[in-house]
Design an enzyme around this catalytic site. Sequence first.
Site, mmCIF file in Angstrom:
data_model
loop_
_atom_site.group_PDB
_atom_site.id
_atom_site.type_symbol
_atom_site.label_atom_id
_atom_site.label_comp_id
_atom_site.label_asym_id
_atom_site.label_seq_id
_atom_site.Cartn_x
_atom_site.Cartn_y
_atom_site.Cartn_z
ATOM 1 N N THR A 18 0.839 -1.209 0.000
ATOM 2 C CA THR A 18 0.000 0.000 0.000
ATOM 3 C C THR A 18 0.869 1.252 0.000
ATOM 4 O O THR A 18 0.541 2.245 -0.631
ATOM 5 C CB THR A 18 -0.907 0.023 1.257
ATOM 6 O OG1 THR A 18 -1.563 -1.237 1.386
ATOM 7 C CG2 THR A 18 -1.944 1.107 1.173
ATOM 8 N N SER A 113 6.084 3.659 8.832
ATOM 9 C CA SER A 113 4.914 4.380 9.329
ATOM 10 C C SER A 113 4.565 4.069 10.773
ATOM 11 O O SER A 113 5.376 4.261 11.670
ATOM 12 C CB SER A 113 3.738 4.094 8.401
ATOM 13 O OG SER A 113 2.668 4.918 8.726
ATOM 14 N N HIS A 114 3.371 3.515 10.982
ATOM 15 C CA HIS A 114 2.850 3.278 12.331
ATOM 16 C C HIS A 114 3.316 1.931 12.884
ATOM 17 O O HIS A 114 2.955 1.577 13.998
ATOM 18 C CB HIS A 114 1.330 3.295 12.280
ATOM 19 C CG HIS A 114 0.805 2.350 11.245
ATOM 20 N ND1 HIS A 114 0.928 2.618 9.905
ATOM 21 C CD2 HIS A 114 0.231 1.152 11.344
ATOM 22 C CE1 HIS A 114 0.426 1.609 9.222
ATOM 23 N NE2 HIS A 114 0.001 0.692 10.066
ATOM 24 N N LYS A 126 10.192 4.047 0.541
ATOM 25 C CA LYS A 126 9.318 4.330 -0.596
ATOM 26 C C LYS A 126 9.864 5.491 -1.407
ATOM 27 O O LYS A 126 10.623 6.327 -0.886
ATOM 28 C CB LYS A 126 7.891 4.600 -0.151
ATOM 29 C CG LYS A 126 7.686 5.877 0.623
ATOM 30 C CD LYS A 126 6.187 6.091 0.852
ATOM 31 C CE LYS A 126 5.965 7.301 1.735
ATOM 32 N NZ LYS A 126 4.572 7.690 1.818
ATOM 33 N N ASP A 278 1.747 9.625 14.045
ATOM 34 C CA ASP A 278 2.370 8.287 13.995
ATOM 35 C C ASP A 278 3.871 8.359 13.734
ATOM 36 O O ASP A 278 4.473 9.425 13.794
ATOM 37 C CB ASP A 278 1.684 7.430 12.930
ATOM 38 C CG ASP A 278 2.004 7.918 11.531
ATOM 39 O OD1 ASP A 278 2.243 9.133 11.375
ATOM 40 O OD2 ASP A 278 2.027 7.093 10.606
ATOM 41 N N ASP A 280 5.875 8.321 11.136
ATOM 42 C CA ASP A 280 6.434 9.242 10.138
ATOM 43 C C ASP A 280 5.627 10.525 9.993
ATOM 44 O O ASP A 280 5.878 11.309 9.074
ATOM 45 C CB ASP A 280 6.570 8.540 8.783
ATOM 46 C CG ASP A 280 5.244 8.061 8.226
ATOM 47 O OD1 ASP A 280 4.328 7.781 9.025
ATOM 48 O OD2 ASP A 280 5.110 7.964 6.984
ATOM 49 N N ASP A 282 2.428 11.219 9.231
ATOM 50 C CA ASP A 282 1.343 11.491 8.286
ATOM 51 C C ASP A 282 -0.040 11.156 8.847
ATOM 52 O O ASP A 282 -1.042 11.632 8.357
ATOM 53 C CB ASP A 282 1.579 10.802 6.928
ATOM 54 C CG ASP A 282 1.799 9.310 7.034
ATOM 55 O OD1 ASP A 282 1.724 8.761 8.154
ATOM 56 O OD2 ASP A 282 2.062 8.680 5.984
ATOM 57 N N ARG A 283 -0.093 10.337 9.903
ATOM 58 C CA ARG A 283 -1.404 10.018 10.490
ATOM 59 C C ARG A 283 -1.729 10.971 11.631
ATOM 60 O O ARG A 283 -0.833 11.585 12.204
ATOM 61 C CB ARG A 283 -1.397 8.595 11.056
ATOM 62 C CG ARG A 283 -1.241 7.550 9.990
ATOM 63 C CD ARG A 283 -1.398 6.167 10.571
ATOM 64 N NE ARG A 283 -1.352 5.198 9.495
ATOM 65 C CZ ARG A 283 -1.967 4.020 9.501
ATOM 66 N NH1 ARG A 283 -2.659 3.658 10.555
ATOM 67 N NH2 ARG A 283 -1.884 3.219 8.476
ATOM 68 N N THR A 345 -7.892 2.110 -1.176
ATOM 69 C CA THR A 345 -7.025 2.448 -0.040
ATOM 70 C C THR A 345 -5.617 2.755 -0.531
ATOM 71 O O THR A 345 -5.069 2.011 -1.344
ATOM 72 C CB THR A 345 -6.979 1.264 0.934
ATOM 73 O OG1 THR A 345 -8.277 1.118 1.505
ATOM 74 C CG2 THR A 345 -5.973 1.493 2.040
ATOM 75 N N GLU A 364 -8.738 9.268 4.883
ATOM 76 C CA GLU A 364 -8.914 7.829 4.991
ATOM 77 C C GLU A 364 -9.251 7.455 6.425
ATOM 78 O O GLU A 364 -8.796 8.115 7.366
ATOM 79 C CB GLU A 364 -7.636 7.112 4.588
ATOM 80 C CG GLU A 364 -7.239 7.338 3.155
ATOM 81 C CD GLU A 364 -6.043 6.477 2.790
ATOM 82 O OE1 GLU A 364 -6.259 5.399 2.236
ATOM 83 O OE2 GLU A 364 -4.912 6.870 3.095
ATOM 84 N N LYS A 377 -0.718 12.443 3.196
ATOM 85 C CA LYS A 377 -1.562 12.824 4.315
ATOM 86 C C LYS A 377 -0.674 13.504 5.344
ATOM 87 O O LYS A 377 0.540 13.317 5.341
ATOM 88 C CB LYS A 377 -2.304 11.634 4.884
ATOM 89 C CG LYS A 377 -1.447 10.470 5.349
ATOM 90 C CD LYS A 377 -2.372 9.326 5.733
ATOM 91 C CE LYS A 377 -1.631 8.140 6.294
ATOM 92 N NZ LYS A 377 -1.122 7.234 5.260
#
Length: 544
Positions: A18, A113-114, A126, A278, A280, A282-283, A345, A364, A377
């Site tokens: 993803t 990420s998380h 990425k 989170d 990185d 973005d959340r 997603t 999201e 995000k």
Amino acid sequence: MNIVTINTQPYDDQRPGTSGLRKKVKVFQTPHYLENFVQAIFDTQTDLRGGILVLGGDGRYYNREAIQIILRMASANGVKQVLLGRGGLLSTPAASCIIRKYDTAGGIILSASHNPGGPDEDFGIKFNTPHGGPAPETVTEAIFHRTTEIDEYRILQTPPIDLDNPGKISLGDTQINIIDPVDDYADLMMELFDFDRIRKLFDSGMFSMRFDAMHAVTGPYATEILEGRLGAEPGTVINGIPKIDFGGGHPDPNLVHAHQLVELTRGTGAVNFAAASDGDGDRNMILGRNFFVTPSDSLAVMAANAHLIKGYSGGISGVARSMPTSQAADRVADKLGLLCFETPTGWKFFGNLLDGRKITLCGEESFGTGSDHIREKDGLWSVLFWLNLLAVKQQSVEKIVTDHWKAFGRNYYTRYDYEAIDKADAENLMDALREKLPTLPGQTLSGYRVEYADDFAYTDPVDGSISERQGIRVGFSDGSRIVFRLSGTGTEGATLRVYLEAYETDPSKQTQSTESVMTRLVDIALALAEIEHRTGRTKPSVIT
Ligand code: G16
């Protein structure tokens, strides 16, 4: 200058999920594993030769080592300049901001990420394209394809450089420019939000807030912006020092993993507003006093109130949400006459809509909201949006959201995750569901009439690309929905996600507990997918 060419062999598991390639640290430490993937980026993204590359990560275990390898490979592959966050740090939104601002050929972001960090935990990488967003599937597939045939990579032989002092260093013919990771991003936030007004809110003495950085990358960003530029009291940011293992925590801003923060919103002395981000950055999670704002509602509230926020006062063109995200934003779009899109997603699917100015806001259910200011995000942006809204409305978070429900209806929402289940079991469960789809419409299940049942497919309205098998949707005549999907970010077995949504327009029924409203829908979901029988699980690993 000593550039060497190293012989290697392909690994067969380097297809990005993803959001990039995520694996256990130990996998990335396998000889040549990281190097193969990075060389595949340089081989396919040819504008990087002679161009500017942005580089940084969330500071997790193996971040610094990977940065040193990528710098030496960037030099050996002819990159003209690398913009590197000091200490190897860049939040994902800040990387997106910098990629766009300095006319670069893209960026490499190191993050899982998380997911937890540490020698036995997760790492990730990425590539983001020059528009600042995660590479679309055409690019990730090209990179993956290259990894399947790679037989050598190029690297400069040189000792590690000091990552912690701002300034310029030459590495072969490449200039490494070590930049402050926060400045450009914080300046952008000042353009979008009314900092004077938010400062007055903090100065009023009537308002308190805590931001939980979860020992991840947003610590320095939140400290500079909230406590520095906005004057929030020292201590507003908690867990603000980034650590390679996130202090042993799980840097996922939800009610389970950010429970320390949740406690601060309860009881006497509770703060008025709390938020978390989170690994990185973005959340985001948004909380009021004794009140949780679902990410789906957060997007809808933002869309309904964007005209009150400085950077969006001219109006917004449209809104998009990922398929499993609740339809709350659709109700707003409907009423306000905005364009509205349902995408698979993955933030990468918003890129074309944002570039084509079809949407201004997107979000999201997975705790992500953002806008056209960058192409990722953005956790802190979301927090500042809410702060700006609170400063304008002078109301509590709860009042803003419950008024929103009265006006647009409430989309009750919950998600059940079954983590680390057997991959084959998970695939079989999804296949069995797919087989049932044609028979479902028209059936009544525990009082709910099925209106449609399908496997979600998306045709990008800008480039016409088609993405199929993006999750199973079962929609009911009263607006309720159940969605089944396998996660694309896990690193262990498979994770089954079950997303449940119920719609309520009657204000007198909008303050029930989500759990009680969902009971029958949960039973329908469990039975439809035969979850216990097929996975052996009697309850989900996490409910959010
Ligand atoms: C990534 C993507 C998001 C996606 C999320 C959940 O988030 O960027 O767009 O919604 O994964 O994915 P899944 O349900 O497949 O696990 P992040 O924050 O992990 O980069």
